[in-house]
Design a protein around this motif. Structure first.
Motif, PDB file in Angstrom:
ATOM      1  N   GLU A   6     110.165 -36.231  -1.055  1.00  0.00           N
ATOM      2  CA  GLU A   6     110.577 -35.415  -2.197  1.00  0.00           C
ATOM      3  C   GLU A   6     110.388 -36.203  -3.484  1.00  0.00           C
ATOM      4  O   GLU A   6     110.693 -37.385  -3.568  1.00  0.00           O
ATOM      5  N   GLY A   7     109.814 -35.534  -4.508  1.00  0.00           N
ATOM      6  CA  GLY A   7     109.727 -36.147  -5.847  1.00  0.00           C
ATOM      7  C   GLY A   7     108.718 -37.262  -5.916  1.00  0.00           C
ATOM      8  O   GLY A   7     108.637 -37.973  -6.879  1.00  0.00           O
ATOM      9  N   VAL A   8     107.925 -37.454  -4.847  1.00  0.00           N
ATOM     10  CA  VAL A   8     106.932 -38.543  -4.923  1.00  0.00           C
ATOM     11  C   VAL A   8     105.558 -37.911  -5.155  1.00  0.00           C
ATOM     12  O   VAL A   8     105.221 -36.920  -4.539  1.00  0.00           O
ATOM     13  N   ASN A   9     104.740 -38.506  -6.018  1.00  0.00           N
ATOM     14  CA  ASN A   9     103.385 -37.981  -6.198  1.00  0.00           C
ATOM     15  C   ASN A   9     102.542 -38.422  -5.007  1.00  0.00           C
ATOM     16  O   ASN A   9     102.269 -39.600  -4.850  1.00  0.00           O
ATOM     17  N   THR A  10     102.156 -37.467  -4.169  1.00  0.00           N
ATOM     18  CA  THR A  10     101.392 -37.795  -2.969  1.00  0.00           C
ATOM     19  C   THR A  10      99.905 -37.602  -3.224  1.00  0.00           C
ATOM     20  O   THR A  10      99.469 -36.559  -3.649  1.00  0.00           O
ATOM     21  N   ILE A  11      99.137 -38.668  -2.996  1.00  0.00           N
ATOM     22  CA  ILE A  11      97.681 -38.602  -3.118  1.00  0.00           C
ATOM     23  C   ILE A  11      97.117 -38.386  -1.728  1.00  0.00           C
ATOM     24  O   ILE A  11      97.465 -39.105  -0.795  1.00  0.00           O
ATOM     25  N   LYS A  12      96.307 -37.333  -1.519  1.00  0.00           N
ATOM     26  CA  LYS A  12      95.795 -37.039  -0.179  1.00  0.00           C
ATOM     27  C   LYS A  12      94.499 -37.828   0.052  1.00  0.00           C
ATOM     28  O   LYS A  12      93.557 -37.696  -0.721  1.00  0.00           O
ATOM     29  N   GLU A  13      94.472 -38.612   1.110  1.00  0.00           N
ATOM     30  CA  GLU A  13      93.256 -39.347   1.497  1.00  0.00           C
ATOM     31  C   GLU A  13      92.688 -38.641   2.724  1.00  0.00           C
ATOM     32  O   GLU A  13      93.339 -38.579   3.770  1.00  0.00           O
ATOM     33  N   MET A  14      91.505 -38.014   2.581  1.00  0.00           N
ATOM     34  CA  MET A  14      90.950 -37.207   3.673  1.00  0.00           C
ATOM     35  C   MET A  14      90.164 -38.058   4.660  1.00  0.00           C
ATOM     36  O   MET A  14      89.799 -37.602   5.732  1.00  0.00           O
ATOM     37  N   GLY A  15      89.881 -39.280   4.335  1.00  0.00           N
ATOM     38  CA  GLY A  15      89.017 -40.103   5.185  1.00  0.00           C
ATOM     39  C   GLY A  15      89.758 -40.672   6.386  1.00  0.00           C
ATOM     40  O   GLY A  15      90.977 -40.507   6.524  1.00  0.00           O
ATOM     41  N   ARG A  16      89.009 -41.370   7.244  1.00  0.00           N
ATOM     42  CA  ARG A  16      89.610 -41.979   8.442  1.00  0.00           C
ATOM     43  C   ARG A  16      90.704 -42.952   8.029  1.00  0.00           C
ATOM     44  O   ARG A  16      90.612 -43.622   7.017  1.00  0.00           O
ATOM     45  N   SER A  17      91.750 -43.026   8.864  1.00  0.00           N
ATOM     46  CA  SER A  17      92.899 -43.879   8.497  1.00  0.00           C
ATOM     47  C   SER A  17      92.953 -45.173   9.298  1.00  0.00           C
ATOM     48  O   SER A  17      93.535 -46.157   8.842  1.00  0.00           O
ATOM     49  N   ILE A  18      92.371 -45.176  10.491  1.00  0.00           N
ATOM     50  CA  ILE A  18      92.466 -46.360  11.360  1.00  0.00           C
ATOM     51  C   ILE A  18      91.116 -46.586  12.048  1.00  0.00           C
ATOM     52  O   ILE A  18      90.250 -45.708  12.027  1.00  0.00           O
ATOM     53  N   HIS A  19      90.979 -47.718  12.722  1.00  0.00           N
ATOM     54  CA  HIS A  19      89.711 -47.999  13.424  1.00  0.00           C
ATOM     55  C   HIS A  19      89.541 -47.008  14.578  1.00  0.00           C
ATOM     56  O   HIS A  19      90.499 -46.392  15.013  1.00  0.00           O
ATOM     57  N   GLU A  20      88.297 -46.816  15.045  1.00  0.00           N
ATOM     58  CA  GLU A  20      88.050 -45.920  16.181  1.00  0.00           C
ATOM     59  C   GLU A  20      87.801 -46.752  17.425  1.00  0.00           C
ATOM     60  O   GLU A  20      86.901 -47.617  17.420  1.00  0.00           O
ATOM     61  N   ILE A  21      88.614 -46.518  18.474  1.00  0.00           N
ATOM     62  CA  ILE A  21      88.437 -47.269  19.721  1.00  0.00           C
ATOM     63  C   ILE A  21      87.159 -46.763  20.391  1.00  0.00           C
ATOM     64  O   ILE A  21      86.990 -45.549  20.554  1.00  0.00           O
ATOM     65  N   PRO A  22      86.239 -47.639  20.736  1.00  0.00           N
ATOM     66  CA  PRO A  22      84.959 -47.200  21.322  1.00  0.00           C
ATOM     67  C   PRO A  22      85.167 -46.557  22.694  1.00  0.00           C
ATOM     68  O   PRO A  22      86.146 -46.851  23.382  1.00  0.00           O
TER      69      PRO A  22
END
Lengths: 21, 124
Positions: A2-18
């Protein structure tokens, strides 16, 4: 967040396990 | 104050868990459905199924590493629901929808049951 300016990051967030080593 | 919300994070985490399952990394339970065996992570099973939540929160059962399900459970129905748990995608095959719904009832996955029920009614 609540009350925080949230910036949306659409890209990958973590590494991808092969599919195999 | 501000924050950055990574909108893909939940699906990125689930994809990695499914990669761990497919490589049998840190899987800690074998689910036996008739003669078929499925390896999985207890934490994912109990996060998605009321039945597994009850089993793995029971101090007498939580350390067991293999469970046989009721013989009435269809392995194909279970496989579809296990994939759903790890992908959020529920495979809808006309010939399996009833068995998936019955397996979801058994696994106490109520929201999936409701969705299957609505799908069956709409396709009728």
């Amino acid at each position: 967040y609540e009350g925080v300016n949230t910036i949306k990051e659409m890209g990958r967030s973590i590494h991808e396990i092969p599919r195999k080593e | 104050d501000s924050c950055i919300q990574f909108t893909r994070h939940a699906s990125d985490v689930l994809l990695n868990l499914n990669r761990l399952r497919s490589r049998d990394i840190l899987t800690d339970v074998t689910i036996l459905v008739n003669r078929q065996q499925f390896r999985a992570h207890k934490t994912v099973l109990m996060a998605c199924s009321g039945l597994f939540y009850s089993i793995f929160t029971d101090s007498l059962k939580c350390n067991m590493n293999a469970f046989s399900l009721d013989p009435k459970v269809d392995p194909e129905g279970f496989a579809i629901l296990l994939d759903f748990m790890y992908t959020s995608r529920l495979t809808l095959k006309e010939s399996f929808i009833v068995s998936v719904m019955n397996t979801a009832i058994y696994l106490q996955m109520d929201h999936v049951v409701d969705t299957c029920h609505r799908f069956i009614k709409s396709s009728d």
